[in-house]
Design a protein around this motif. Structure first.
Motif, PDB file in Angstrom:
ATOM      1  N   LYS A   1      -1.461  -6.050 -73.293  1.00 55.52           N
ATOM      2  CA  LYS A   1      -2.612  -5.537 -74.036  1.00 55.52           C
ATOM      3  C   LYS A   1      -3.706  -6.595 -74.173  1.00 55.52           C
ATOM      4  O   LYS A   1      -4.888  -6.304 -73.993  1.00 55.52           O
ATOM      5  CB  LYS A   1      -2.189  -5.045 -75.422  1.00 55.52           C
ATOM      6  N   LEU A   2      -3.316  -7.819 -74.491  1.00 53.95           N
ATOM      7  CA  LEU A   2      -4.308  -8.888 -74.646  1.00 53.95           C
ATOM      8  C   LEU A   2      -4.969  -9.234 -73.310  1.00 53.95           C
ATOM      9  O   LEU A   2      -6.186  -9.459 -73.255  1.00 53.95           O
ATOM     10  CB  LEU A   2      -3.658 -10.125 -75.278  1.00 53.95           C
ATOM     11  N   ALA A   3      -4.186  -9.266 -72.246  1.00 55.17           N
ATOM     12  CA  ALA A   3      -4.757  -9.518 -70.917  1.00 55.17           C
ATOM     13  C   ALA A   3      -5.721  -8.399 -70.538  1.00 55.17           C
ATOM     14  O   ALA A   3      -6.816  -8.655 -70.018  1.00 55.17           O
ATOM     15  CB  ALA A   3      -3.646  -9.644 -69.879  1.00 55.17           C
ATOM     16  N   ALA A   4      -5.330  -7.168 -70.812  1.00 53.50           N
ATOM     17  CA  ALA A   4      -6.189  -6.024 -70.507  1.00 53.50           C
ATOM     18  C   ALA A   4      -7.483  -6.101 -71.300  1.00 53.50           C
ATOM     19  O   ALA A   4      -8.571  -5.898 -70.759  1.00 53.50           O
ATOM     20  CB  ALA A   4      -5.457  -4.715 -70.817  1.00 53.50           C
ATOM     21  N   MET A   5      -7.364  -6.393 -72.578  1.00 50.75           N
ATOM     22  CA  MET A   5      -8.554  -6.458 -73.429  1.00 50.75           C
ATOM     23  C   MET A   5      -9.521  -7.546 -72.947  1.00 50.75           C
ATOM     24  O   MET A   5     -10.726  -7.315 -72.840  1.00 50.75           O
ATOM     25  CB  MET A   5      -8.129  -6.718 -74.870  1.00 50.75           C
ATOM     26  N   ALA A   6      -8.987  -8.721 -72.634  1.00 53.16           N
ATOM     27  CA  ALA A   6      -9.842  -9.822 -72.166  1.00 53.16           C
ATOM     28  C   ALA A   6     -10.533  -9.461 -70.855  1.00 53.16           C
ATOM     29  O   ALA A   6     -11.744  -9.680 -70.697  1.00 53.16           O
ATOM     30  CB  ALA A   6      -9.004 -11.090 -71.995  1.00 53.16           C
ATOM     31  N   TRP A   7      -9.792  -8.897 -69.906  1.00 55.05           N
ATOM     32  CA  TRP A   7     -10.369  -8.557 -68.603  1.00 55.05           C
ATOM     33  C   TRP A   7     -11.403  -7.449 -68.739  1.00 55.05           C
ATOM     34  O   TRP A   7     -12.468  -7.508 -68.129  1.00 55.05           O
ATOM     35  CB  TRP A   7      -9.266  -8.174 -67.629  1.00 55.05           C
ATOM     36  N   ILE A   8     -11.124  -6.445 -69.529  1.00 51.64           N
ATOM     37  CA  ILE A   8     -12.067  -5.334 -69.697  1.00 51.64           C
ATOM     38  C   ILE A   8     -13.334  -5.804 -70.394  1.00 51.64           C
ATOM     39  O   ILE A   8     -14.446  -5.398 -70.028  1.00 51.64           O
ATOM     40  CB  ILE A   8     -11.393  -4.154 -70.426  1.00 51.64           C
ATOM     41  N   LEU A   9     -13.210  -6.682 -71.385  1.00 52.36           N
ATOM     42  CA  LEU A   9     -14.414  -7.225 -72.044  1.00 52.36           C
ATOM     43  C   LEU A   9     -15.239  -8.066 -71.071  1.00 52.36           C
ATOM     44  O   LEU A   9     -16.476  -8.021 -71.085  1.00 52.36           O
ATOM     45  CB  LEU A   9     -14.032  -8.042 -73.279  1.00 52.36           C
ATOM     46  N   TYR A  10     -14.573  -8.822 -70.209  1.00 53.48           N
ATOM     47  CA  TYR A  10     -15.287  -9.577 -69.176  1.00 53.48           C
ATOM     48  C   TYR A  10     -16.052  -8.625 -68.250  1.00 53.48           C
ATOM     49  O   TYR A  10     -17.214  -8.868 -67.908  1.00 53.48           O
ATOM     50  CB  TYR A  10     -14.307 -10.442 -68.373  1.00 53.48           C
ATOM     51  N   LEU A  11     -15.400  -7.533 -67.847  1.00 50.21           N
ATOM     52  CA  LEU A  11     -16.068  -6.556 -66.979  1.00 50.21           C
ATOM     53  C   LEU A  11     -17.234  -5.885 -67.697  1.00 50.21           C
ATOM     54  O   LEU A  11     -18.279  -5.614 -67.094  1.00 50.21           O
ATOM     55  CB  LEU A  11     -15.065  -5.516 -66.486  1.00 50.21           C
ATOM     56  N   ALA A  12     -17.079  -5.623 -68.995  1.00 48.85           N
ATOM     57  CA  ALA A  12     -18.174  -5.035 -69.776  1.00 48.85           C
ATOM     58  C   ALA A  12     -19.368  -5.982 -69.794  1.00 48.85           C
ATOM     59  O   ALA A  12     -20.517  -5.556 -69.612  1.00 48.85           O
ATOM     60  CB  ALA A  12     -17.707  -4.725 -71.199  1.00 48.85           C
ATOM     61  N   TRP A  13     -19.112  -7.263 -70.000  1.00 48.10           N
ATOM     62  CA  TRP A  13     -20.187  -8.252 -70.000  1.00 48.10           C
ATOM     63  C   TRP A  13     -20.859  -8.304 -68.626  1.00 48.10           C
ATOM     64  O   TRP A  13     -22.081  -8.382 -68.516  1.00 48.10           O
ATOM     65  CB  TRP A  13     -19.651  -9.626 -70.391  1.00 48.10           C
ATOM     66  N   SER A  14     -20.070  -8.238 -67.563  1.00 43.71           N
ATOM     67  CA  SER A  14     -20.620  -8.245 -66.210  1.00 43.71           C
ATOM     68  C   SER A  14     -21.523  -7.040 -65.970  1.00 43.71           C
ATOM     69  O   SER A  14     -22.581  -7.163 -65.345  1.00 43.71           O
ATOM     70  CB  SER A  14     -19.496  -8.247 -65.169  1.00 43.71           C
ATOM     71  N   LEU A  15     -21.114  -5.878 -66.469  1.00 45.51           N
ATOM     72  CA  LEU A  15     -21.966  -4.685 -66.342  1.00 45.51           C
ATOM     73  C   LEU A  15     -23.253  -4.858 -67.130  1.00 45.51           C
ATOM     74  O   LEU A  15     -24.327  -4.509 -66.653  1.00 45.51           O
ATOM     75  CB  LEU A  15     -21.228  -3.436 -66.841  1.00 45.51           C
ATOM     76  N   PHE A  16     -23.143  -5.402 -68.328  1.00 46.82           N
ATOM     77  CA  PHE A  16     -24.318  -5.566 -69.187  1.00 46.82           C
ATOM     78  C   PHE A  16     -25.359  -6.478 -68.554  1.00 46.82           C
ATOM     79  O   PHE A  16     -26.554  -6.218 -68.623  1.00 46.82           O
ATOM     80  CB  PHE A  16     -23.906  -6.107 -70.558  1.00 46.82           C
ATOM     81  N   LYS A  17     -24.918  -7.536 -67.916  1.00 47.52           N
ATOM     82  CA  LYS A  17     -25.881  -8.493 -67.342  1.00 47.52           C
ATOM     83  C   LYS A  17     -26.209  -8.218 -65.868  1.00 47.52           C
ATOM     84  O   LYS A  17     -26.940  -8.967 -65.246  1.00 47.52           O
ATOM     85  CB  LYS A  17     -25.382  -9.924 -67.522  1.00 47.52           C
TER      86      LYS A  17
END
Length: 193
Positions: free
Chosen positions: A73-89
């Motif tokens: 769960k923690l690995a998933a959360m970290a990776w998904i938040l990284y991908l969200a940031w990548s989409l945002f920028k």
């Protein structure tokens, strides 16, 4: 033969918005349909492998070991938040093609290992084939998930490609990518429920 009830369950589970749907829609908009094909194929194969392993019993092991579940769960959360940031920028295509690239086949396959939605749907779907032997159950889930998800991936990538063509205005484009990034971040927060 895959029961209709299982096919419907898999379709509704995978078609509804989640990390794969968001990433494929955004990739179709940013890079176009053709450039997103390796991502599409990687998701379809990766989801099938994950579901197949779940049918073989891996899902039950993960659910039975709370520490392993929390690490995933923690690995998933970290990776998904990284991908969200990548989409945002992210930048507007075609400039995006010079600076950024869509997921490769391998990246898309590997992402399924930390995609909590895929695990949740696969674990739930395994109850449909619980009366079969482990190998039969794993094979049935792998084939069903890959086949159904290929159609889902093609739909959402096509929708993103069409949206990308409609969003020629930079302000609309930024709003679209902000919504995609926010949806992705929200899916990361849902991991902990």
């Amino acid at each position: 033969m895959i029961p209709a009830s299982l096919a419907f369950f898999i379709f509704t589970g995978l078609f509804s918005p989640g990390p794969n749907v968001i990433l494929l829609t955004a990739s179709g908009a940013r890079f176009g349909f053709r450039a997103t094909v390796p991502h599409i194929l990687g998701v379809a194969i990766g989801v099938g492998v994950t579901a197949g392993l779940t049918g073989l019993g891996l899902g039950a092991v993960i659910v039975a070991v709370p520490a392993l579940t929390m690490v995933l769960k923690l690995a998933a959360m970290a990776w998904i938040l990284y991908l969200a940031w990548s989409l945002f920028k992210s930048t507007r295509a075609p400039r995006a093609q010079a600076q950024e690239t869509p997921f490769t086949f391998l990246q898309a396959v590997l992402f399924q290992w930390v995609n909590p939605k895929v695990w949740a749907v696969a674990v739930a779907a395994s109850s449909f084939v619980a009366d079969q032997g482990a190998v039969s159950a794993g094979l049935a889930l792998a084939v069903a998930f890959s086949g159904i998800n290929l159609g889902v991936c093609l739909f959402w990538t096509s929708a993103g490609h069409l949206l990308g063509r409609l969003l020629s205005d930079e302000v609309l484009w930024r709003k679209f990518m902000t919504v995609m990034a926010a949806a992705m971040a929200l899916s990361a927060l849902l991991v902990l429920r």
